[in-house]
Design an enzyme around this catalytic site. Structure first.
Site, PDB file in Angstrom:
ATOM      1  N   ASN A  11       3.394  40.679  32.952  1.00 43.55           N
ATOM      2  CA  ASN A  11       2.732  39.539  33.668  1.00 43.55           C
ATOM      3  C   ASN A  11       3.384  39.571  35.221  1.00 43.55           C
ATOM      4  O   ASN A  11       4.369  39.248  35.598  1.00 43.55           O
ATOM      5  CB  ASN A  11       3.154  38.177  33.010  1.00 43.55           C
ATOM      6  CG  ASN A  11       2.489  37.079  33.794  1.00 43.55           C
ATOM      7  OD1 ASN A  11       1.728  37.174  34.825  1.00 43.55           O
ATOM      8  ND2 ASN A  11       2.938  35.908  33.404  1.00 43.55           N
ATOM      9  N   TRP A  12       2.534  40.312  36.033  1.00 46.24           N
ATOM     10  CA  TRP A  12       2.913  40.646  37.462  1.00 46.24           C
ATOM     11  C   TRP A  12       2.877  39.174  38.148  1.00 46.24           C
ATOM     12  O   TRP A  12       3.309  39.317  39.294  1.00 46.24           O
ATOM     13  CB  TRP A  12       2.162  41.528  38.070  1.00 46.24           C
ATOM     14  CG  TRP A  12       2.396  42.893  37.487  1.00 46.24           C
ATOM     15  CD1 TRP A  12       3.435  43.353  36.695  1.00 46.24           C
ATOM     16  CD2 TRP A  12       1.454  44.148  37.590  1.00 46.24           C
ATOM     17  NE1 TRP A  12       3.267  44.544  36.513  1.00 46.24           N
ATOM     18  CE2 TRP A  12       2.410  45.337  36.972  1.00 46.24           C
ATOM     19  CE3 TRP A  12       0.388  44.469  38.515  1.00 46.24           C
ATOM     20  CZ2 TRP A  12       1.600  46.522  37.245  1.00 46.24           C
ATOM     21  CZ3 TRP A  12      -0.046  45.560  38.719  1.00 46.24           C
ATOM     22  CH2 TRP A  12       0.490  46.643  38.013  1.00 46.24           C
ATOM     23  N   LYS A  13       2.300  38.190  37.560  1.00 48.07           N
ATOM     24  CA  LYS A  13       2.277  36.873  38.427  1.00 48.07           C
ATOM     25  C   LYS A  13       1.694  37.104  39.856  1.00 48.07           C
ATOM     26  O   LYS A  13       0.636  37.818  40.019  1.00 48.07           O
ATOM     27  CB  LYS A  13       3.680  36.240  38.496  1.00 48.07           C
ATOM     28  CG  LYS A  13       4.214  36.053  36.914  1.00 48.07           C
ATOM     29  CD  LYS A  13       5.163  35.055  36.799  1.00 48.07           C
ATOM     30  CE  LYS A  13       5.635  34.852  35.482  1.00 48.07           C
ATOM     31  NZ  LYS A  13       6.826  34.202  35.230  1.00 48.07           N
ATOM     32  N   GLU A  99       2.935  28.285  33.767  1.00 50.38           N
ATOM     33  CA  GLU A  99       2.980  27.873  35.253  1.00 50.38           C
ATOM     34  C   GLU A  99       1.625  27.502  35.712  1.00 50.38           C
ATOM     35  O   GLU A  99       1.391  26.528  36.492  1.00 50.38           O
ATOM     36  CB  GLU A  99       3.327  29.215  35.938  1.00 50.38           C
ATOM     37  CG  GLU A  99       4.672  29.471  35.981  1.00 50.38           C
ATOM     38  CD  GLU A  99       4.944  30.951  36.342  1.00 50.38           C
ATOM     39  OE1 GLU A  99       4.178  31.901  36.513  1.00 50.38           O
ATOM     40  OE2 GLU A  99       6.367  31.272  35.870  1.00 50.38           O
ATOM     41  N   GLU A 165       6.806  31.272  24.740  1.00 53.09           N
ATOM     42  CA  GLU A 165       7.761  31.313  26.057  1.00 53.09           C
ATOM     43  C   GLU A 165       8.228  30.072  26.224  1.00 53.09           C
ATOM     44  O   GLU A 165       7.523  28.922  26.953  1.00 53.09           O
ATOM     45  CB  GLU A 165       6.781  31.609  27.283  1.00 53.09           C
ATOM     46  CG  GLU A 165       6.079  32.911  27.208  1.00 53.09           C
ATOM     47  CD  GLU A 165       5.681  33.870  28.373  1.00 53.09           C
ATOM     48  OE1 GLU A 165       6.159  34.600  28.894  1.00 53.09           O
ATOM     49  OE2 GLU A 165       5.048  33.047  29.294  1.00 53.09           O
ATOM     50  N   GLY A 171      12.027  32.926  33.937  1.00 51.76           N
ATOM     51  CA  GLY A 171      12.496  33.394  35.363  1.00 51.76           C
ATOM     52  C   GLY A 171      13.846  32.858  35.722  1.00 51.76           C
ATOM     53  O   GLY A 171      14.218  32.587  36.932  1.00 51.76           O
ATOM     54  N   GLY A 232       7.782  39.142  32.606  1.00 49.28           N
ATOM     55  CA  GLY A 232       7.701  38.719  34.040  1.00 49.28           C
ATOM     56  C   GLY A 232       8.439  39.548  34.725  1.00 49.28           C
ATOM     57  O   GLY A 232       8.048  40.796  35.291  1.00 49.28           O
ATOM     58  N   GLY A 233       9.563  38.856  35.526  1.00 48.82           N
ATOM     59  CA  GLY A 233      10.315  39.796  36.257  1.00 48.82           C
ATOM     60  C   GLY A 233      10.479  41.241  36.128  1.00 48.82           C
ATOM     61  O   GLY A 233      10.322  41.970  36.918  1.00 48.82           O
TER      62      GLY A 233
HETATM   63  P1  PGA Z   1       9.943  36.232  32.923  1.00 41.68           P
HETATM   64  O1  PGA Z   1       8.650  35.490  33.081  1.00 41.68           O
HETATM   65  O2  PGA Z   1      10.085  37.374  32.233  1.00 41.68           O
HETATM   66  O3  PGA Z   1      10.329  36.501  34.541  1.00 41.68           O
HETATM   67  O4  PGA Z   1      11.063  34.983  32.553  1.00 41.68           O
HETATM   68  C1  PGA Z   1       7.871  35.640  31.894  1.00 41.68           C
HETATM   69  C2  PGA Z   1       6.564  34.747  31.854  1.00 41.68           C
HETATM   70  O5  PGA Z   1       6.367  33.951  32.579  1.00 41.68           O
HETATM   71  O6  PGA Z   1       5.437  35.413  31.419  1.00 41.68           O
END
Ligand code: PGA
Length: 249
Positions: A11-13, A99, A165, A171, A232-233
């Site tokens: 998930n590159w957001k 989010e 999640e 994050g 994510g990160g």
């Molecule tokens: P994260 O994000 O790995 O940066 O905690 C995961 C996500 O929100 O899908």
């Protein structure tokens, strides 16, 4: 370890420009992305979907949207229709990421409608669920997960996968312990069995997300109800992403 084919999804957001996507693909290519048991999926920002499709075209990686609108088309400024994602070659979409629930007020009903719209266009929805820190402290985790899952089931029948999640782990660098994650995943699995029956429930993957890294994935993957990761990160670095993919061999 899971008996389902695992999925590891990036998930590159709201990160990356086009050049970063090409660099990411180069990095993945150099790290040797073939022959893994886990299926790889990337969720770029929608403006980078076409670049992603081009950059990854010779790689065994699927891609999809980070969000989708519940209606098929129309006057919805700034939104993206499921058919538009499918038209680009997307095969997946995220629905109900925390989010989006937090920043855009997405409700369980709306998230269910998004999953239904995705299926209608032939996309596989990856529906995100998870409790906040306050909800966990207040021992409301199971009731939150039940409510969120019911939102998806109420919107009709059809394939989907889940990402558990815990919001407090996203994050933050704080990951759920293996026992905590397995407990939540097993709870979701038992709800799926009750509502859909054993055979259907056993086809639905439940990914873990929240500060996943190659290090913690190496212990989380052993839990029987964890069927992959939504990252994510760490997914912004193709070597780390592939490190998580590699825990499944
Ligand atoms: P994260 O994000 O790995 O940066 O905690 C995961 C996500 O929100 O899908």
């Amino acid at each position: 370890m899971t008996s389902r084919r695992p999925v590891v999804a990036a998930n590159w957001k709201m990160n990356f420009l086009r050049a970063d996507v090409h660099r990411w693909a180069e990095g993945l290519r150099a790290a040797g992305p073939r022959g893994h048991r886990a299926h790889m999926v990337v969720f770029p920002p929608s403006v980078l979907l076409e670049t992603t499709a081009r950059a990854l075209r010779d790689l065994p990686v699927a891609w999809g949207g980070q969000d989708v609108h519940p209606e098929a088309k129309g006057a919805f400024t700034g939104d993206v229709a499921a058919s538009q994602l499918a038209d680009l070659g997307s095969t997946w979409t995220l629905c109900g990421h925390s989010e989006r629930r937090r920043d855009h007020g997405e409700t369980d009903v709306l998230v269910g409608r998004k999953a239904a719209a995705a299926r209608e266009a032939g996309l596989r929805p990856l529906v995100c669920v998870g409790e906040t820190r306050e909800e966990r402290r207040g021992e409301a985790t199971f009731s939150v997960l039940t409510r969120q899952l019911e939102g998806v089931l109420a919107a009709g029948d059809g394939p989907f996968d889940l990402a558990y999640e815990p919001v407090w782990a996203i994050g933050t660098g704080e990951t759920a312990t293996v026992a905590m994650a397995q407990e939540a995943h097993a709870f979701l699995r038992s709800l799926l069995v009750t509502r859909l029956g054993g055979p259907r429930a056993s086809e639905i993957r439940i990914l873990y997300g929240g500060s996943a890294t190659p290090d913690n994935a190496a212990s989380l993957f052993a839990a029987p109800d964890i069927d992959g990761f939504l990252v994510g990160g760490a997914s912004l670095d193709p070597v780390k992403f592939l490190g998580i993919v590699g825990v499944y061999g």
